[in-house]
Design a protein around this motif. Structure first.
Motif, PDB file in Angstrom:
ATOM      1  N   ALA A 458      52.403  12.882 -18.620  1.00 33.85           N
ATOM      2  CA  ALA A 458      51.203  12.334 -19.277  1.00 33.85           C
ATOM      3  C   ALA A 458      49.973  13.163 -18.909  1.00 33.85           C
ATOM      4  N   ALA A 459      49.919  13.612 -17.636  1.00 33.41           N
ATOM      5  CA  ALA A 459      48.784  14.432 -17.193  1.00 33.41           C
ATOM      6  C   ALA A 459      48.774  15.784 -17.909  1.00 33.41           C
ATOM      7  N   ILE A 460      49.947  16.368 -18.117  1.00 32.62           N
ATOM      8  CA  ILE A 460      50.035  17.650 -18.820  1.00 32.62           C
ATOM      9  C   ILE A 460      49.486  17.527 -20.237  1.00 32.62           C
ATOM     10  N   ILE A 461      49.879  16.471 -20.922  1.00 29.83           N
ATOM     11  CA  ILE A 461      49.389  16.279 -22.302  1.00 29.83           C
ATOM     12  C   ILE A 461      47.888  15.998 -22.279  1.00 29.83           C
ATOM     13  N   ALA A 462      47.429  15.207 -21.293  1.00 30.98           N
ATOM     14  CA  ALA A 462      45.993  14.917 -21.178  1.00 30.98           C
ATOM     15  C   ALA A 462      45.200  16.203 -20.942  1.00 30.98           C
ATOM     16  N   ASN A 463      45.780  17.122 -20.144  1.00 26.48           N
ATOM     17  CA  ASN A 463      45.108  18.402 -19.830  1.00 26.48           C
ATOM     18  C   ASN A 463      45.308  19.454 -20.912  1.00 26.48           C
ATOM     19  N   ARG A 464      46.111  19.124 -21.919  1.00 27.86           N
ATOM     20  CA  ARG A 464      46.445  20.083 -22.993  1.00 27.86           C
ATOM     21  C   ARG A 464      47.141  21.332 -22.430  1.00 27.86           C
ATOM     22  N   ARG A 507      47.440   8.756 -29.656  1.00 27.78           N
ATOM     23  CA  ARG A 507      46.266   7.883 -29.867  1.00 27.78           C
ATOM     24  C   ARG A 507      46.598   6.805 -30.879  1.00 27.78           C
ATOM     25  N   ARG A 508      47.383   7.177 -31.899  1.00 30.56           N
ATOM     26  CA  ARG A 508      47.749   6.214 -32.943  1.00 30.56           C
ATOM     27  C   ARG A 508      48.723   5.147 -32.433  1.00 30.56           C
ATOM     28  N   GLU A 523      38.547  -1.795 -27.873  1.00 29.94           N
ATOM     29  CA  GLU A 523      37.470  -1.188 -28.657  1.00 29.94           C
ATOM     30  C   GLU A 523      36.494  -0.398 -27.788  1.00 29.94           C
ATOM     31  N   ASN A 524      36.506  -0.654 -26.468  1.00 29.19           N
ATOM     32  CA  ASN A 524      35.584   0.052 -25.565  1.00 29.19           C
ATOM     33  C   ASN A 524      36.214   1.226 -24.843  1.00 29.19           C
ATOM     34  N   LEU A 525      37.505   1.465 -25.081  1.00 27.06           N
ATOM     35  CA  LEU A 525      38.184   2.541 -24.358  1.00 27.06           C
ATOM     36  C   LEU A 525      39.209   3.205 -25.262  1.00 27.06           C
ATOM     37  N   SER A 526      39.066   4.508 -25.481  1.00 29.94           N
ATOM     38  CA  SER A 526      40.044   5.243 -26.284  1.00 29.94           C
ATOM     39  C   SER A 526      41.221   5.628 -25.392  1.00 29.94           C
ATOM     40  N   MET A 527      42.431   5.323 -25.846  1.00 33.88           N
ATOM     41  CA  MET A 527      43.619   5.551 -25.020  1.00 33.88           C
ATOM     42  C   MET A 527      44.718   6.213 -25.847  1.00 33.88           C
ATOM     43  N   CYS A 528      45.574   6.960 -25.155  1.00 31.05           N
ATOM     44  CA  CYS A 528      46.764   7.551 -25.762  1.00 31.05           C
ATOM     45  C   CYS A 528      47.983   7.036 -24.993  1.00 31.05           C
ATOM     46  N   MET A 546      54.111   5.728 -20.939  1.00 33.23           N
ATOM     47  CA  MET A 546      53.268   6.787 -20.376  1.00 33.23           C
ATOM     48  C   MET A 546      51.978   6.840 -21.181  1.00 33.23           C
ATOM     49  N   ALA A 547      50.854   7.131 -20.511  1.00 31.93           N
ATOM     50  CA  ALA A 547      49.566   7.052 -21.198  1.00 31.93           C
ATOM     51  C   ALA A 547      48.505   7.829 -20.446  1.00 31.93           C
ATOM     52  N   PHE A 548      47.354   8.004 -21.097  1.00 27.48           N
ATOM     53  CA  PHE A 548      46.167   8.524 -20.413  1.00 27.48           C
ATOM     54  C   PHE A 548      44.926   8.043 -21.133  1.00 27.48           C
ATOM     55  N   ALA A 549      43.783   8.131 -20.448  1.00 28.13           N
ATOM     56  CA  ALA A 549      42.514   7.666 -21.021  1.00 28.13           C
ATOM     57  C   ALA A 549      41.356   8.287 -20.241  1.00 28.13           C
ATOM     58  N   PRO A 550      40.208   8.460 -20.873  1.00 28.31           N
ATOM     59  CA  PRO A 550      39.989   8.390 -22.331  1.00 28.31           C
ATOM     60  C   PRO A 550      40.685   9.567 -23.028  1.00 28.31           C
ATOM     61  N   VAL A 551      40.631   9.570 -24.350  1.00 27.91           N
ATOM     62  CA  VAL A 551      41.289  10.641 -25.098  1.00 27.91           C
ATOM     63  C   VAL A 551      40.645  11.990 -24.760  1.00 27.91           C
ATOM     64  N   ASP A 552      39.320  12.026 -24.723  1.00 29.37           N
ATOM     65  CA  ASP A 552      38.606  13.249 -24.358  1.00 29.37           C
ATOM     66  C   ASP A 552      38.182  13.178 -22.895  1.00 29.37           C
ATOM     67  N   ASN A 553      38.320  14.288 -22.195  1.00 26.88           N
ATOM     68  CA  ASN A 553      38.005  14.353 -20.773  1.00 26.88           C
ATOM     69  C   ASN A 553      38.688  13.222 -20.004  1.00 26.88           C
ATOM     70  N   PRO A 554      40.017  13.164 -20.032  1.00 31.98           N
ATOM     71  CA  PRO A 554      40.755  12.044 -19.426  1.00 31.98           C
ATOM     72  C   PRO A 554      40.507  11.929 -17.923  1.00 31.98           C
ATOM     73  N   LYS A 555      40.436  10.691 -17.466  1.00 31.35           N
ATOM     74  CA  LYS A 555      40.221  10.398 -16.044  1.00 31.35           C
ATOM     75  C   LYS A 555      41.474   9.890 -15.353  1.00 31.35           C
ATOM     76  N   ILE A 556      42.416   9.391 -16.125  1.00 31.58           N
ATOM     77  CA  ILE A 556      43.618   8.817 -15.528  1.00 31.58           C
ATOM     78  C   ILE A 556      44.808   9.029 -16.466  1.00 31.58           C
ATOM     79  N   ALA A 557      45.917   9.458 -15.883  1.00 32.85           N
ATOM     80  CA  ALA A 557      47.205   9.537 -16.588  1.00 32.85           C
ATOM     81  C   ALA A 557      48.174   8.650 -15.819  1.00 32.85           C
ATOM     82  N   ILE A 558      49.053   7.981 -16.532  1.00 33.71           N
ATOM     83  CA  ILE A 558      49.834   6.942 -15.860  1.00 33.71           C
ATOM     84  C   ILE A 558      51.229   6.819 -16.461  1.00 33.71           C
ATOM     85  N   ALA A 559      52.173   6.420 -15.617  1.00 34.33           N
ATOM     86  CA  ALA A 559      53.519   6.056 -16.065  1.00 34.33           C
ATOM     87  C   ALA A 559      53.894   4.724 -15.424  1.00 34.33           C
ATOM     88  N   VAL A 560      54.520   3.872 -16.215  1.00 35.17           N
ATOM     89  CA  VAL A 560      54.956   2.565 -15.718  1.00 35.17           C
ATOM     90  C   VAL A 560      56.419   2.372 -16.081  1.00 35.17           C
TER      91      VAL A 560
END
Length: 605
Positions: A458-464, A507-508, A523-528, A546-560
């Motif tokens: 998830a972090a790799i995708i968040a970092n592009r 994101r979708r 509505e207050n947080l864009s997430m992937c 697996m996810a990360f947020a926000p979509v731009d300049n992500p601060k957290i990537a996560i797996a559950v």
């Protein structure tokens, strides 16, 4: 002439006697007046050598909250040859042991050495110390030596913090710094940063009388050395997020790993069920460790680093990136889906057909990603299935799948990315095709990942396209100077331009009308995100997200991962969403599904 010859011999012999006499006098002068080690040796019978144990370094979370500190404790030491006839029962009552324990401990001390001191009863708490010391003059051969024990004010993050224990014979043989009775980090950061945390031992030499009472320092402490405290550590973990994750995972088996994408700093690492780290401190450790080890829920097992699962549909973004890099698909590629009757892989969702790439990620269409996988493995440019598969595998290794990380996570499993040799051996050389290994297209079959690897994906995708090895310690403080640990940035084999397509598809998953995680959109947080439902032959399916947020300049990537949690959207997706909201928004308005998550008990599904 003969008389003169005897005179010469007399002179020579006299000279030899004089030289030898002078040498003896010089040596005697050195031993008596200069070299005091012989004096020290002679005084061994009335001197007590006391190791000064340093305080281990303190440990803080990333925001300065204290996670580990030290508390005073005392070891009862014994020198067997000095032990005289004592009232054994009274002594046992004083120390709080049975007569059988006394016999066992004395035999153990004698087997170690009758002349050297060793630990008779370790880790006596400060509450008992005063009373024991007051009565100890009655028992020659025994004395008390101070040390410290670890304490955990928040009872959290047991697997990451680790614990310390007495050194084993093997550890003493491996490192001469340690002596019998010393403590050493056994797991977690206590083990990974042992040389930083332990400090440097000191020594005090005390004079004692015939009643074993201290009579002051030997030669006013000339030979004493002071202990040097260990260095403090600042962890990458966020205490608030860690505790919230443990609350969400209560009464569930599984794990959460949250990472700061840009740095690889682990924000939270939860393995559930877990345990209170204070249970493995002091004299109660010997009672509690066997109980924890025998627990059928395996609280000592670090699922975040050691459990391996098929990634299920959370693998689909990874397969997509490989196909985009190979140029066998693009954002407009469409593949048909036959729904629940599709072959060779059926779809678990009802939707129109054919789907585009973004729609396929949003709705997690199995047949679509089978077609993506087939396009890579059957690509004629490679000339054979085996060569195409090896290239596909090479991409996965660049994402650090099938490998462990090079960081302070000492105990970790690598997951599994099967090799072509494996399939050659299983099916026969040149007797397997993309159809044979089709389960890999949807993250099933032989491929396995750990929750840590999934979070890193998830972090790799968040970092592009890049990652830093996930790690637990952010800073080491030495003599007031802080050293910030910065792991190397690792670039994957997929160009950054391809990641934006996958990011939009993820994101979708939240924002799309048919997204598999749309119920948790904010509505207050864009997430992937990407859901995964993993087949489990031993019971209910596992729930992954697996996810990360926000979509731009992500601060957290996560797996559950929630074992036996059913669909990915049922438990793993809402837990990941709550964790991301907690980290970014902190005090957020609690959605209705939070109570459902906290109250759910999935331990006996």
């Amino acid at each position: 002439m003969k008389y003169k010859s005897y005179e010469n011999r007399k002179i020579i012999l006299t000279g030899i006697v004089l030289v030898v006499s002078i040498l003896f006098i010089i040596r005697l002068f050195y031993v008596q007046l200069i070299d005091e080690k012989y004096v020290l040796s002679a005084n061994n019978n009335v001197l007590r050598y006391m190791t000064q144990y340093p305080a281990r370094g303190l440990v803080y979370d990333r925001n300065g909250e204290l996670l580990i500190y030290n508390e005073a404790a005392y070891d009862l030491m014994v020198i067997p040859r000095l032990v005289r006839k004592i009232d054994t029962l009274e002594f046992c009552r004083l120390v709080g042991i049975s007569k059988e324990d006394f016999i066992f401990k004395m035999d153990r001390a004698r087997n170690f050495s009758t002349h050297k001191s060793s630990v008779f009863e370790p880790q006596i708490p400060k509450e008992s110390y005063g009373y024991i010391e007051e009565k100890l003059y009655k028992y020659s051969g025994f004395y008390v030596q101070s040390r410290t024990l670890r304490k955990y004010p928040h009872s959290t993050a047991a697997h990451s913090l680790g614990y310390i224990g007495e050194v084993s014979p093997w550890e003493i043989e491996k490192n001469p710094y340690y002596k019998i009775g010393d403590y050493i980090g056994k797991s977690g950061i206590e083990k990974a940063y042992e040389t930083e945390l332990r400090g440097q031992k000191g020594l005090k030499i005390k004079m004692v009388d015939v009643f074993n009472r201290e009579k002051g320092s030997y030669l006013e402490g000339r030979y004493d050395t002071s202990a040097i405290s260990g260095n403090d550590l600042v962890m990458t973990v966020d205490l608030v997020l860690q505790e919230y994750g443990e609350l969400l995972m209560k009464n569930k088996r599984g794990s959460i790993v949250a990472i700061e994408p840009a740095t690889g700093e682990i924000l939270a690492l939860i393995s559930s069920p877990s345990y209170d780290p204070n249970l493995l401190v002091g004299r109660i450790r010997n009672q509690n460790y066997p109980l924890l080890e025998a627990d059928t829920l395996k609280p000592l097992f670090n699922r975040a680093l050691l459990a391996q699962y098929p990634p299920g549909s959370t693998f689909k973004p990874t397969g997509t990136l490989i196909a985009l890099q190979e140029g066998v698909i693009n954002v407009n590629s469409r593949f048909p889906c036959g729904g629940v009757g599709a072959v060779p892989i059926k779809c678990s969702h009802n939707h129109y057909s054919p789907l585009s790439l973004l729609e396929a990620i949003e709705q997690s269409c199995n047949p679509y990603f089978w077609s993506v996988f087939k396009a890579v493995i059957d690509n004629p440019k490679f000339g054979s299935t085996q060569k195409a598969f090896e290239k596909w595998r090479e991409y996965l290794l660049s994402f650090n799948l099938g490998r462990t990380f090079q960081s302070d996570l000492l105990v970790e499993r690598s997951g599994n990315v099967p090799s072509s040799e494996y399939y050659d051996k299983y099916f026969g050389k040149n007797r397997w095709r993309s159809m044979t290994i089709r389960s890999l297209s949807i993250g099933q079959g032989e491929i396995l990942v750990t929750p840590l690897q999934l979070a890193n994906m998830a972090a790799i995708i968040a970092n592009r396209g890049y990652y830093c090895d996930p790690h637990l310690v952010k800073t080491i403080k030495r003599n007031g100077v802080s050293e910030i640990l910065k792991p190397e940035k690792r670039i994957t084999m997929v160009d950054p331009r391809h990641y934006d397509i996958v990011v939009e598809g993820m994101r979708r998953v939240y924002a799309g009308d048919h997204g598999t995680g749309r119920w948790y959109a904010d509505e207050n947080l864009s997430m992937c995100g990407k859901t995964g439902t993993v087949q489990n032959p031993h019971g209910e399916n596992h729930s992954l997200f697996m996810a990360f947020a926000p979509v731009d300049n992500p601060k957290i990537a996560i797996a559950v991962v929630v074992e036996n949690g059913g669909f990915g959207a049922t438990f793993a997706a809402p837990i990941a969403t709550l964790m991301m909201k907690k980290y970014i928004q902190r005090d957020f308005e609690k959605p209705p599904y939070e109570a459902r998550i906290i109250e759910a008990n999935l331990l006996y599904r």
